[in-house]
Enzyme design. Sequence first.
Site, PDB file in Angstrom:
ATOM      1  N   ASN A  86       0.846  -1.199   0.000  1.00  0.00           N
ATOM      2  CA  ASN A  86       0.000   0.000   0.000  1.00  0.00           C
ATOM      3  C   ASN A  86       0.882   1.250   0.000  1.00  0.00           C
ATOM      4  O   ASN A  86       2.103   1.143  -0.057  1.00  0.00           O
ATOM      5  CB  ASN A  86      -0.970  -0.024   1.186  1.00  0.00           C
ATOM      6  CG  ASN A  86      -0.218  -0.085   2.500  1.00  0.00           C
ATOM      7  OD1 ASN A  86       0.553   0.802   2.833  1.00  0.00           O
ATOM      8  ND2 ASN A  86      -0.412  -1.179   3.246  1.00  0.00           N
ATOM      9  N   ASP A 155      -3.849  -6.380   4.691  1.00  0.00           N
ATOM     10  CA  ASP A 155      -4.884  -7.205   5.318  1.00  0.00           C
ATOM     11  C   ASP A 155      -4.835  -8.646   4.813  1.00  0.00           C
ATOM     12  O   ASP A 155      -5.383  -9.539   5.446  1.00  0.00           O
ATOM     13  CB  ASP A 155      -6.261  -6.603   5.037  1.00  0.00           C
ATOM     14  CG  ASP A 155      -6.457  -5.327   5.850  1.00  0.00           C
ATOM     15  OD1 ASP A 155      -6.184  -5.362   7.063  1.00  0.00           O
ATOM     16  OD2 ASP A 155      -6.834  -4.290   5.265  1.00  0.00           O
ATOM     17  N   LYS A 165       9.919 -16.760 -10.480  1.00  0.00           N
ATOM     18  CA  LYS A 165       9.117 -15.707 -11.122  1.00  0.00           C
ATOM     19  C   LYS A 165       8.007 -16.311 -11.988  1.00  0.00           C
ATOM     20  O   LYS A 165       8.284 -17.211 -12.799  1.00  0.00           O
ATOM     21  CB  LYS A 165      10.054 -14.847 -11.983  1.00  0.00           C
ATOM     22  CG  LYS A 165       9.374 -13.643 -12.564  1.00  0.00           C
ATOM     23  CD  LYS A 165      10.340 -12.841 -13.426  1.00  0.00           C
ATOM     24  CE  LYS A 165       9.561 -11.808 -14.206  1.00  0.00           C
ATOM     25  NZ  LYS A 165      10.359 -11.181 -15.249  1.00  0.00           N
ATOM     26  N   ASP A 181      -5.073 -10.003  12.601  1.00  0.00           N
ATOM     27  CA  ASP A 181      -5.335  -8.633  13.052  1.00  0.00           C
ATOM     28  C   ASP A 181      -4.379  -8.387  14.223  1.00  0.00           C
ATOM     29  O   ASP A 181      -4.635  -8.781  15.362  1.00  0.00           O
ATOM     30  CB  ASP A 181      -6.800  -8.486  13.485  1.00  0.00           C
ATOM     31  CG  ASP A 181      -7.140  -7.044  13.806  1.00  0.00           C
ATOM     32  OD1 ASP A 181      -6.220  -6.277  14.179  1.00  0.00           O
ATOM     33  OD2 ASP A 181      -8.324  -6.681  13.690  1.00  0.00           O
ATOM     34  N   ILE A 182      -3.252  -7.767  13.899  1.00  0.00           N
ATOM     35  CA  ILE A 182      -2.134  -7.706  14.854  1.00  0.00           C
ATOM     36  C   ILE A 182      -2.500  -6.908  16.106  1.00  0.00           C
ATOM     37  O   ILE A 182      -2.305  -7.358  17.235  1.00  0.00           O
ATOM     38  CB  ILE A 182      -0.896  -7.078  14.154  1.00  0.00           C
ATOM     39  CG1 ILE A 182      -0.527  -7.927  12.929  1.00  0.00           C
ATOM     40  CG2 ILE A 182       0.273  -6.964  15.113  1.00  0.00           C
ATOM     41  CD1 ILE A 182       0.461  -7.271  12.001  1.00  0.00           C
ATOM     42  N   LYS A 212     -13.970   0.364  15.056  1.00  0.00           N
ATOM     43  CA  LYS A 212     -12.656  -0.308  15.192  1.00  0.00           C
ATOM     44  C   LYS A 212     -12.138  -0.182  16.617  1.00  0.00           C
ATOM     45  O   LYS A 212     -11.581  -1.124  17.164  1.00  0.00           O
ATOM     46  CB  LYS A 212     -11.637   0.299  14.218  1.00  0.00           C
ATOM     47  CG  LYS A 212     -11.806  -0.204  12.798  1.00  0.00           C
ATOM     48  CD  LYS A 212     -10.776   0.364  11.834  1.00  0.00           C
ATOM     49  CE  LYS A 212     -11.138  -0.043  10.406  1.00  0.00           C
ATOM     50  NZ  LYS A 212     -10.373   0.659   9.384  1.00  0.00           N
ATOM     51  N   LYS A 216     -11.575  -3.704  18.370  1.00  0.00           N
ATOM     52  CA  LYS A 216     -10.177  -4.097  18.596  1.00  0.00           C
ATOM     53  C   LYS A 216      -9.748  -3.863  20.052  1.00  0.00           C
ATOM     54  O   LYS A 216      -8.580  -4.054  20.385  1.00  0.00           O
ATOM     55  CB  LYS A 216      -9.264  -3.327  17.636  1.00  0.00           C
ATOM     56  CG  LYS A 216      -9.468  -3.718  16.164  1.00  0.00           C
ATOM     57  CD  LYS A 216      -8.628  -2.864  15.214  1.00  0.00           C
ATOM     58  CE  LYS A 216      -8.963  -3.119  13.757  1.00  0.00           C
ATOM     59  NZ  LYS A 216      -7.902  -3.824  13.040  1.00  0.00           N
TER      60      LYS A 216
HETATM   61  O1  PMT Z   1       2.938   6.187   6.502  1.00  0.00           O
HETATM   62  P1  PMT Z   1       2.311   7.471   6.015  1.00  0.00           P
HETATM   63  O2  PMT Z   1       2.515   7.675   4.521  1.00  0.00           O
HETATM   64  O3  PMT Z   1       2.726   8.664   6.842  1.00  0.00           O
HETATM   65  O4  PMT Z   1       0.711   7.320   6.183  1.00  0.00           O
HETATM   66  C1  PMT Z   1       0.146   7.315   7.451  1.00  0.00           C
HETATM   67  C2  PMT Z   1      -1.007   6.287   7.548  1.00  0.00           C
HETATM   68  C3  PMT Z   1      -2.136   6.722   6.641  1.00  0.00           C
HETATM   69  C4  PMT Z   1      -0.517   4.875   7.145  1.00  0.00           C
HETATM   70  C5  PMT Z   1      -1.442   6.290   9.070  1.00  0.00           C
HETATM   71  O5  PMT Z   1      -1.876   7.572   9.412  1.00  0.00           O
HETATM   72  C6  PMT Z   1      -2.571   5.285   9.302  1.00  0.00           C
HETATM   73  O6  PMT Z   1      -3.740   5.561   9.145  1.00  0.00           O
HETATM   74  N1  PMT Z   1      -2.193   4.036   9.700  1.00  0.00           N
HETATM   75  C7  PMT Z   1      -3.133   2.909   9.851  1.00  0.00           C
HETATM   76  C8  PMT Z   1      -3.357   2.219   8.513  1.00  0.00           C
HETATM   77  C9  PMT Z   1      -4.289   1.034   8.641  1.00  0.00           C
HETATM   78  O7  PMT Z   1      -3.866  -0.070   8.486  1.00  0.00           O
HETATM   79  O8  PMT Z   1      -5.523   1.353   9.030  1.00  0.00           O
HETATM   80  P2  PMT Z   1      -6.711   0.291   9.207  1.00  0.00           P
HETATM   81  O9  PMT Z   1      -7.917   1.119   9.481  1.00  0.00           O
HETATM   82  O10 PMT Z   1      -6.753  -0.672   8.043  1.00  0.00           O
HETATM   83  O11 PMT Z   1      -6.299  -0.536  10.498  1.00  0.00           O
HETATM   84  C10 PMT Z   1      -6.721  -0.182  11.826  1.00  0.00           C
HETATM   85  C11 PMT Z   1      -5.587  -0.485  12.816  1.00  0.00           C
HETATM   86  O12 PMT Z   1      -5.325  -1.895  12.795  1.00  0.00           O
HETATM   87  C12 PMT Z   1      -4.280   0.206  12.511  1.00  0.00           C
HETATM   88  O13 PMT Z   1      -3.697   0.658  13.696  1.00  0.00           O
HETATM   89  C13 PMT Z   1      -3.432  -0.897  11.859  1.00  0.00           C
HETATM   90  O14 PMT Z   1      -2.038  -0.681  12.144  1.00  0.00           O
HETATM   91  C14 PMT Z   1      -3.957  -2.143  12.539  1.00  0.00           C
HETATM   92  N2  PMT Z   1      -3.909  -3.372  11.716  1.00  0.00           N
HETATM   93  C15 PMT Z   1      -4.412  -3.407  10.457  1.00  0.00           C
HETATM   94  C16 PMT Z   1      -4.386  -4.580   9.735  1.00  0.00           C
HETATM   95  C17 PMT Z   1      -3.828  -5.736  10.337  1.00  0.00           C
HETATM   96  N3  PMT Z   1      -3.751  -6.895   9.669  1.00  0.00           N
HETATM   97  N4  PMT Z   1      -3.341  -5.678  11.580  1.00  0.00           N
HETATM   98  C18 PMT Z   1      -3.386  -4.521  12.289  1.00  0.00           C
HETATM   99  O15 PMT Z   1      -2.917  -4.476  13.433  1.00  0.00           O
END
Ligand code: PMT
Length: 267
Positions: A86, A155, A165, A181-182, A212, A216
């Site tokens: 991403n 995700d 390849k 979901d860490i 969330k 979470k």
């Molecule tokens: O890195 P930059 O370019 O400065 O951009 C910043 C940002 C947009 C990445 C940052 O501000 C941000 O929003 N980070 C969270 C991105 C994200 O994964 O959001 P989410 O809504 O999908 O996830 C919610 C939370 O769960 C987040 O804290 C994420 O770290 C966590 N997560 C998500 C997926 C996963 N498999 N495990 C997780 O723990």
Amino acid sequence: MNTNMLNNFATQKNISDLINRGYYFIESETGFLACNTYGNGRMAEPVQIIDYLESFVTPKNLKGKKIIVTAGPTIERIDPVRYISNDSSGKMGYAIARVARNRGAEVTLISGPSNLEKIGGIRSIDIKSADDLFTAINDVFLENEVLIMAAAPADYKVVNKTHIKIKSSSIPEIQLSKNKDIISHFASIKEDRLVIGFAAETNDLIENASLKLKKKNLDYIIANDVSKPGAGFNVDTNIASIISSEKIVNLPLMSKYELADEILNLI
Ligand code: PMT
């Protein structure tokens, strides 16, 4: 002892005398010197001097706190030359790590691939996939008091990734499975630790982020609408709302460093 050694010895003694009297030093760097030799003696880079001074003048109100910050994207391999990822640059997480260090915290920054300069004075751990991110947090979670997840873990991972390849003549069928979901896992074992997540949304920001927060089991969630200009991925600014079970604080456009300060004020 030759003259060089004597000079060196005298310099070291003067430096340690000054340190004992409370003076601080920005160390010189190793590299090519004006006298056409290679060694230690280059002036530190101006950005490093500014970084040092910024840290020096910041009140150490997080002294003694041990904080994990995650930053950047993860990459999930399809084959040795292709992956799913991403747009996260790491800027948000790195800003939090730097400000936390400046405020005296002991910081572990766990980062996915990023072009940003490494930050001095903290522990840096580089990871690639979401599984790596999970393992790296797991290794240090118990010895820390705060987890701030600014990373954007993918995700999904690729179930049928290949070690050679994939031929461009074929169109592969990529099978995905959900990554862990860490943050939910660590929030479920947090005890009295503080766990702060981010929510990257493109619509219904407060509603989705509040869901969330609850689902979470987080202490706070920093909601950012990544579709807004000046917010989210790969920019130096952000527009965020800090949401807890008690209240919602809507913040204006600000630099990621200023937002980092707001987030660290929660500790
Ligand atoms: O890195 P930059 O370019 O400065 O951009 C910043 C940002 C947009 C990445 C940052 O501000 C941000 O929003 N980070 C969270 C991105 C994200 O994964 O959001 P989410 O809504 O999908 O996830 C919610 C939370 O769960 C987040 O804290 C994420 O770290 C966590 N997560 C998500 C997926 C996963 N498999 N495990 C997780 O723990």
